[in-house]
Design an enzyme around this catalytic site. Structure first.
Site, PDB file in Angstrom:
ATOM      1  N   LYS A  34      22.272  88.827   9.723  1.00 47.85           N
ATOM      2  CA  LYS A  34      20.930  88.229   9.639  1.00 47.85           C
ATOM      3  C   LYS A  34      20.941  86.731   9.933  1.00 47.85           C
ATOM      4  O   LYS A  34      21.964  86.058   9.820  1.00 47.85           O
ATOM      5  CB  LYS A  34      20.286  88.561   8.291  1.00 47.85           C
ATOM      6  CG  LYS A  34      19.780  90.020   8.309  1.00 47.85           C
ATOM      7  CD  LYS A  34      18.964  90.430   7.124  1.00 47.85           C
ATOM      8  CE  LYS A  34      18.499  91.890   7.350  1.00 47.85           C
ATOM      9  NZ  LYS A  34      17.985  92.519   6.134  1.00 47.85           N
ATOM     10  N   ARG A  85      24.148  97.948   3.674  1.00 49.03           N
ATOM     11  CA  ARG A  85      23.592  98.345   4.982  1.00 49.03           C
ATOM     12  C   ARG A  85      24.144  97.404   6.052  1.00 49.03           C
ATOM     13  O   ARG A  85      23.807  96.226   6.065  1.00 49.03           O
ATOM     14  CB  ARG A  85      22.066  98.266   4.924  1.00 49.03           C
ATOM     15  CG  ARG A  85      21.360  98.726   6.183  1.00 49.03           C
ATOM     16  CD  ARG A  85      19.850  98.586   6.052  1.00 49.03           C
ATOM     17  NE  ARG A  85      19.163  99.091   7.212  1.00 49.03           N
ATOM     18  CZ  ARG A  85      19.019  98.405   8.349  1.00 49.03           C
ATOM     19  NH1 ARG A  85      19.500  97.191   8.452  1.00 49.03           N
ATOM     20  NH2 ARG A  85      18.388  98.950   9.367  1.00 49.03           N
TER      21      ARG A  85
HETATM   22  N1  HH2 Z   1      16.983  95.225   7.056  1.00 52.93           N
HETATM   23  C1  HH2 Z   1      16.547  95.604   8.292  1.00 52.93           C
HETATM   24  C2  HH2 Z   1      15.974  96.873   8.467  1.00 52.93           C
HETATM   25  N2  HH2 Z   1      15.867  97.747   7.447  1.00 52.93           N
HETATM   26  N3  HH2 Z   1      16.219  98.281   5.165  1.00 52.93           N
HETATM   27  C3  HH2 Z   1      16.629  97.922   3.938  1.00 52.93           C
HETATM   28  N4  HH2 Z   1      16.530  98.788   2.914  1.00 52.93           N
HETATM   29  N5  HH2 Z   1      17.182  96.684   3.696  1.00 52.93           N
HETATM   30  C4  HH2 Z   1      17.316  95.753   4.680  1.00 52.93           C
HETATM   31  O1  HH2 Z   1      17.787  94.628   4.399  1.00 52.93           O
HETATM   32  C5  HH2 Z   1      16.877  96.106   6.007  1.00 52.93           C
HETATM   33  C6  HH2 Z   1      16.315  97.402   6.211  1.00 52.93           C
HETATM   34  C7  HH2 Z   1      16.673  94.663   9.443  1.00 52.93           C
HETATM   35  O2  HH2 Z   1      17.843  94.861  10.158  1.00 52.93           O
HETATM   36  P1  HH2 Z   1      18.014  95.675  11.531  1.00 52.93           P
HETATM   37  O3  HH2 Z   1      17.701  97.115  11.361  1.00 52.93           O
HETATM   38  O4  HH2 Z   1      19.351  95.403  12.071  1.00 52.93           O
HETATM   39  O5  HH2 Z   1      16.994  94.987  12.523  1.00 52.93           O
HETATM   40  P2  HH2 Z   1      15.545  95.386  13.017  1.00 52.93           P
HETATM   41  O6  HH2 Z   1      14.636  95.449  11.844  1.00 52.93           O
HETATM   42  O7  HH2 Z   1      15.210  94.271  13.979  1.00 52.93           O
HETATM   43  O8  HH2 Z   1      15.642  96.733  13.692  1.00 52.93           O
END
Ligand code: HH2
Length: 279
Positions: free
Chosen positions: A206, A248
């Site tokens: 992040k 995660r």
């Molecule tokens: N962070 C992201 C997405 N989903 N779910 C939970 N429970 N906790 C988190 O911290 C979280 C999440 C963001 O990360 P990422 O999926 O890599 O990116 P994007 O939202 O741009 O797809």
């Protein structure tokens, strides 16, 4: 928990696994690296992201969920969605966890979809919505505010028929938070562990990690995603020490090894379910 993003615009790997075959191959690779859970998502929640329709989300994730089920991998599957119709279809296709970053607020039908199916769920804190959440977020005491929110969403879910033992909670690192808010939440994670439910944390790659490193090096821009793994490991190890049990991440092998050694150092034992037991 390994991340499988089936999106064109996710912040760290957008577009890499849009093709279902590539996403399923990535899922297989994350399981080989030691993931106990795969979190499959078809909508980016990065700051500024625009929402997508349920039809588009399903078009992205269903072939991937079906492909994972066909592989008969030894893994639990989580669907990262805030829409009840997507959650229901994903559960039919084999998902057993609903990861709802809106904590059941975005779609009034979501709580029933979870209660009816008996799926597990993750309720996450977010201030505002992805499109606007990083515009000067403010709290009284960030940890107290997030804790009160999670307690309230947990009790809402339980009153609506979701079994308490099936709920995980997540402070929502990066969702409507400054760097200082993220660090305070990680430092005082133990106060959220006191809610009595498993804690999930998502720090992987992040931007706060990129910005801390840029500040330390005197660089103007956050360091690129490819340089954020050591910071991802540091935050996950600290989260383990402060009571988190689901991590995660995009880089499963590296984080899993770090957690295994950290857990051993803390006198615990790393189990297949990703929790620690004191011996
Ligand atoms: N962070 C992201 C997405 N989903 N779910 C939970 N429970 N906790 C988190 O911290 C979280 C999440 C963001 O990360 P990422 O999926 O890599 O990116 P994007 O939202 O741009 O797809």
């Amino acid at each position: 928990m390994g991340v499988v993003n089936v999106t064109p615009d996710s912040f760290s790997d957008g577009g890499s696994f849009l093709d279902a075959g590539a996403a399923v191959a990535h899922a297989r690779e994350l399981v080989a690296q030691g993931a106990d859970i795969l979190d499959v998502g078809g909508e980016s929640t990065r700051p500024g992201a625009e929402p997508v329709s349920a039809e588009e989300e399903l078009r992205r994730v269903l072939p991937v969920l079906e492909g994972i089920a066909a592989e008969e991998l030894d893994v639990e599957v989580s669907i990262d969605t805030s829409k009840a119709s997507v959650a229901r279809a994903a559960i039919t296709a084999g998902a057993s966890i609903v990861n709802d970053v809106s904590a059941l607020r975005a779609d009034p039908a979501m709580v029933e979809a979870i209660a009816d199916s008996g799926a597990q769920c993750c309720l996450m804190h977010m201030l505002g919505e992805p499109r606007t959440m990083q515009e000067s977020p403010r709290y009284g005491d960030v940890v107290d505010d997030v804790k009160a929110f999670l307690e309230q969403r947990l009790s809402f879910a339980v009153r609506a028929g979701v079994s308490e033992e099936r709920v995980m909670l997540d402070p929502g690192i990066g969702f409507g938070k400054t760097i200082a808010h993220n660090l305070e939440l990680l430092d005082r994670l133990g106060e959220l562990a006191a809610l009595g439910r498993p804690l999930l944390v998502g720090t992987s790659r992040k931007s706060f990690i990129g910005r801390i490193l840029a500040d330390a090096a005197g660089e103007p821009e956050p360091v690129e995603v490819a340089r954020r793994l050591p910071g991802t490991i540091a935050t996950n190890v600290l989260a383990l020490e402060r009571g988190a049990s689901v991590f995660r991440v995009h880089d499963v092998a590296a984080v899993r090894d770090a957690l295994a050694v950290a857990a051993a150092t803390l006198g615990g034992r790393w189990t297949a379910r990703g929790t620690t037991q004191t011996s």
